[in-house]
Design an enzyme around this catalytic site. Structure first.
Site, PDB file in Angstrom:
ATOM      1  N   HIS A   1       0.829  -1.205   0.000  1.00 25.04           N
ATOM      2  CA  HIS A   1       0.000   0.000   0.000  1.00 25.04           C
ATOM      3  C   HIS A   1       0.872   1.267   0.000  1.00 25.04           C
ATOM      4  O   HIS A   1       0.739   2.126  -0.868  1.00 25.04           O
ATOM      5  CB  HIS A   1      -0.918  -0.023   1.233  1.00 25.04           C
ATOM      6  N   GLU A   2       1.763   1.340   0.976  1.00 24.87           N
ATOM      7  CA  GLU A   2       2.600   2.539   1.078  1.00 24.87           C
ATOM      8  C   GLU A   2       3.505   2.665  -0.137  1.00 24.87           C
ATOM      9  O   GLU A   2       3.809   3.758  -0.593  1.00 24.87           O
ATOM     10  CB  GLU A   2       3.422   2.529   2.375  1.00 24.87           C
TER      11      GLU A   2
ATOM     12  N   HIS B   1       1.710   4.471  -2.866  1.00 19.87           N
ATOM     13  CA  HIS B   1       1.828   5.929  -2.718  1.00 19.87           C
ATOM     14  C   HIS B   1       3.211   6.377  -3.188  1.00 19.87           C
ATOM     15  O   HIS B   1       3.357   7.395  -3.862  1.00 19.87           O
ATOM     16  CB  HIS B   1       1.684   6.329  -1.249  1.00 19.87           C
TER      17      HIS B   1
ATOM     18  N   HIS C   1       3.549   6.643  -6.889  1.00 17.73           N
ATOM     19  CA  HIS C   1       2.822   7.821  -7.377  1.00 17.73           C
ATOM     20  C   HIS C   1       3.726   9.056  -7.278  1.00 17.73           C
ATOM     21  O   HIS C   1       3.777   9.892  -8.170  1.00 17.73           O
ATOM     22  CB  HIS C   1       1.565   8.007  -6.521  1.00 17.73           C
TER      23      HIS C   1
HETATM   24 ZN   LIG Z   1      -2.769   5.285   1.960  1.00 20.57          ZN
END
Ligand SMILES: [Zn+2]
Length: 672
Positions: A461-462, A465, A468
């Site tokens: 998940h991290e 980010h 991105h």
């Molecule tokens: Zn998040």
């Protein structure tokens, strides 16, 4: 300028940052920016090159200077640092308010839009549009006394929110439980016990010292056979920073919460919004409060029957009515019995070095970038490592600090943050640098940190980010990476990445038994995948409870009465929850996302973006999870574009249509 905070070195010089120098350095930097802006306006600068570019550059410089301070305050908290951080917050807030309310500056941006608008590239036009919107949201056209009040409100709000965080941190650290009778800790996993042993030894005590950090709390609630111990930890956790529990009243966030809500409402009113929920949506993908509420209720309609069924089944399994501190424990047992899979049994298959290597392989196969450790980079703690991100031809794309283990004075949870943003303007350039932070159990002796599958998901998940931020091609910092991305779309790349950690094609890449080196056996893998929808209704109900509580709290606030915090929560629980928590539960008092983080009237964003991410991943399911063309399209339509274009347009470009809720419901096993 020679202060380490002003350096334009590509990476922060953490070791050179002295707490006592932070405030004076920041003042100097802010004054330099003020003088530079005034000079630009005095010479009538009102073009993209003459006005916007210099301002983007000075804000990039400011963000880069401040980032390590904010980061260290979060992960290496100390009294001097906290004092410096707190002294700086009002300065920064005042600066941003002043800038947002600068009429001459706003008029100059308006002239850029009017004269050059048609000739600007899409990315540049978005920067100018965002700036004009933000002037409006800062009250640029208000009469002077209301302008001033808006500034005061924002300043006080920043301070109150920081204090809210401090109270949670202090209350969390204040609690520990010393255990000398082995029977009391029956069921706790070995790694949690080892840490508790070490903590006791470090404190010169025998036995075990259990703290209230997240991994220990989770371990106790899921595994401790002793109900009194579970209850004690549950009570300590849900009463942190409140008027109840073991430290009742000592760091009570109650008054701060009322003040924060009042200030947000007032700020929203001052700039022309009926309430803070409407103000919050002015910068989001969702159009209005009704759309958000309808979206959440639709999900509740679909998931509630499943949640009720699951809870009834859990109580049947336990053979008795369950209290809040029983749910995790019996769920873990039911999961084990039903699916023959437990998070603890999976840990040996997910040693951190293997998980990281597998994650990097996935990223390489999808986006053709390589991730390589760089030991030459100075970090701020021995546990923290630095990695370079390299293009297929070895060209650097960016880098990140990886800070994965729980330790004292480090904020709980997991997050990605910007260290340096990407910039390529007027001959200047900077590569994107990120912080990736988790709170996993540290290695024990020679043995590496062993992750649960949930923690593997957290890391993916991290990292989503991170990608991105790191893979952006945008050249103007205010819309590069995650900057300028609406909050309700910002979780798209992160939740999207989680999907990979569930797949047949990926699990063998991230698993290798810590002793035998064997990848996750096929039957365990299948059972793990089956567990994805285990209690999906209850999990959804919980997220909806948080989201509705947050949104209604802000949308229904009225200045003529005290905020209805407990009442709103009770009403929301009545509507969506399946379990009524005990009277002493004060979970809002430590709800940092909403009271101190960026999720105020925005917690719904998680579910909103989950619709986007499940639907986006659907394209990979249709074409193959490593399909090159699909990955390239995701990279070019979403990851590389940051906030430089409308989030809905970007999604439609990738998917060929608007988002649909079906894929999420299927993923959760909730489809009719
Ligand atoms: Zn998040």
């Amino acid at each position: 300028m020679t202060h380490p905070l002003f350096s334009d070195h590509p990476l922060p010089a953490f070791g050179a940052i002295e707490a006592t120098q932070i405030e004076p350095a920041l003042r100097e930097l802010l004054d330099a920016n003020r003088a530079e802006i005034a000079a630009l306006l005095d010479v009538g600068a009102d073009g993209w090159e003459t006005l916007v570019v210099p301002i983007e550059r000075m804000h990039h410089r400011l963000a880069r200077a401040w980032s390590p301070v904010g980061h260290l305050n979060g992960v290496m908290n100390s009294e001097p640092l906290r004092a410096a951080y707190n002294a700086c917050l009002p300065l920064l807030t005042a600066y941003h308010t002043e800038l947002g309310q600068n009429e001459r500056l706003c008029a100059a941006y308006q002239r850029v839009a009017d004269r050059e608008g048609a000739d600007l590239g899409a990315e540049q036009r978005k920067v100018v549009e965002n700036a004009l919107r933000d002037f409006r949201l800062a009250g640029v056209s208000l009469p002077p006394e209301r302008k001033q009040r808006f500034g005061e409100v924002m300043e006080r709000l920043a301070t109150a929110q920081a204090k809210f965080d401090e109270n949670v941190l202090d209350a969390t650290h204040a609690f520990s439980r010393h255990v000398t009778d082995e029977r009391e800790i029956e069921g706790l996993p070995a790694n949690a016990l080892q840490r508790a042993r070490d903590a006791a030894a470090a404190a010169g005590q025998d036995g075990w010292l259990l703290s209230l950090d997240a991994p220990t709390y989770q371990a106790v609630l899921s595994h401790a056979v002793s109900e009194p111990l579970r209850r004690e930890f549950y009570e300590a956790w849900v009463t942190r920073a409140s008027d109840r529990g073991p430290h009742a009243g000592q760091w009570d966030n109650g008054p701060l919460m009322a003040e924060i809500l009042a200030l947000r409402h007032e700020a929203a009113n001052l700039v022309g919004f009926a309430n803070f929920a409407e103000y919050s949506l002015a910068t989001k993908m969702a159009r209005d409060p009704a759309e958000v509420i309808e979206f959440l209720h639709e999900l509740a309609r679909v998931s509630r029957p499943a949640a009720q069924r699951e809870f009834a089944e859990l109580e049947r399994f336990a053979g008795r009515p369950l209290a809040s501190w029983d749910v995790g424990f019996y769920s873990e047992r039911l999961r084990k019995e039903r699916l023959q899979v437990s998070e603890e049994a999976l840990r040996p298959y997910f040693p951190l070095p293997r998980v990281l290597a597998g994650l990097f392989t996935v990223v390489h196969r999808l986006y053709d970038v390589r991730i390589v450790a760089n030991t030459a980079v100075e970090t701020y703690h021995p546990d923290v490592r630095f990695f370079d991100v390299l293009d297929h031809d070895g060209t650097p794309r960016g880098g990140f600090f990886l800070d994965l283990y729980a330790r004292p004075k480090k904020r709980g949870g997991a997050w990605m943050d910007e260290c340096v943003g990407r910039l390529r303007l007027a001959g200047a350039s900077a590569l994107p640098i990120a912080y990736l932070v988790c709170n996993f159990s540290p290695p024990a002796g020679e043995r590496p940190s062993l992750l649960t599958h949930y923690e593997v998901l957290t890391l993916f998940h991290e990292f989503g980010h991170g990608l991105h931020h790191l893979l952006t091609r945008v050249e103007v910092p205010s819309v590069a990476g995650i900057n300028g991305v609406p909050w309700d779309a910002v979780e798209l790349p992160s939740q999207f990445m989680e999907n990979f950690a569930w797949r047949d094609e990926v699990l063998p890449l991230v698993s290798a038994h810590v002793e035998s080196g064997e990848a996750l056996p096929h039957d365990m893998l299948a059972r793990l995948q089956a567990s994805r929808t285990f209690q999906a209704g209850m999990q959804t109900a919980r997220q909806l409870e948080f989201a509705l509580f947050d949104f209604r709290l802000h949308a229904e606030y009225r200045p003529d009465r005290p905020p209805r915090i407990a009442e709103t929560l009770a009403e929301v629980r009545e509507a969506v929850a399946v379990l009524r928590p005990p009277e002493f539960n004060r979970f809002p008092h430590s709800f940092q996302h909403v009271f101190s983080g960026g999720y105020a009237a925005g917690y719904y964003s998680y579910k909103w973006a989950e619709v986007l991410s499940a639907d986006a991943f659907g394209a990979f399911e249709e074409h193959g999870v490593f399909d090159a063309a699909t990955a390239r399209r995701f990279l070019s339509s979403i990851l590389e574009r940051g906030g430089s274009r409308d989030a809905m347009e970007a999604f439609v470009e990738f998917r060929g249509r608007k988002p649909e809720i079906g894929p999420l419901l299927r993923q959760m096993g909730l489809a009719a």
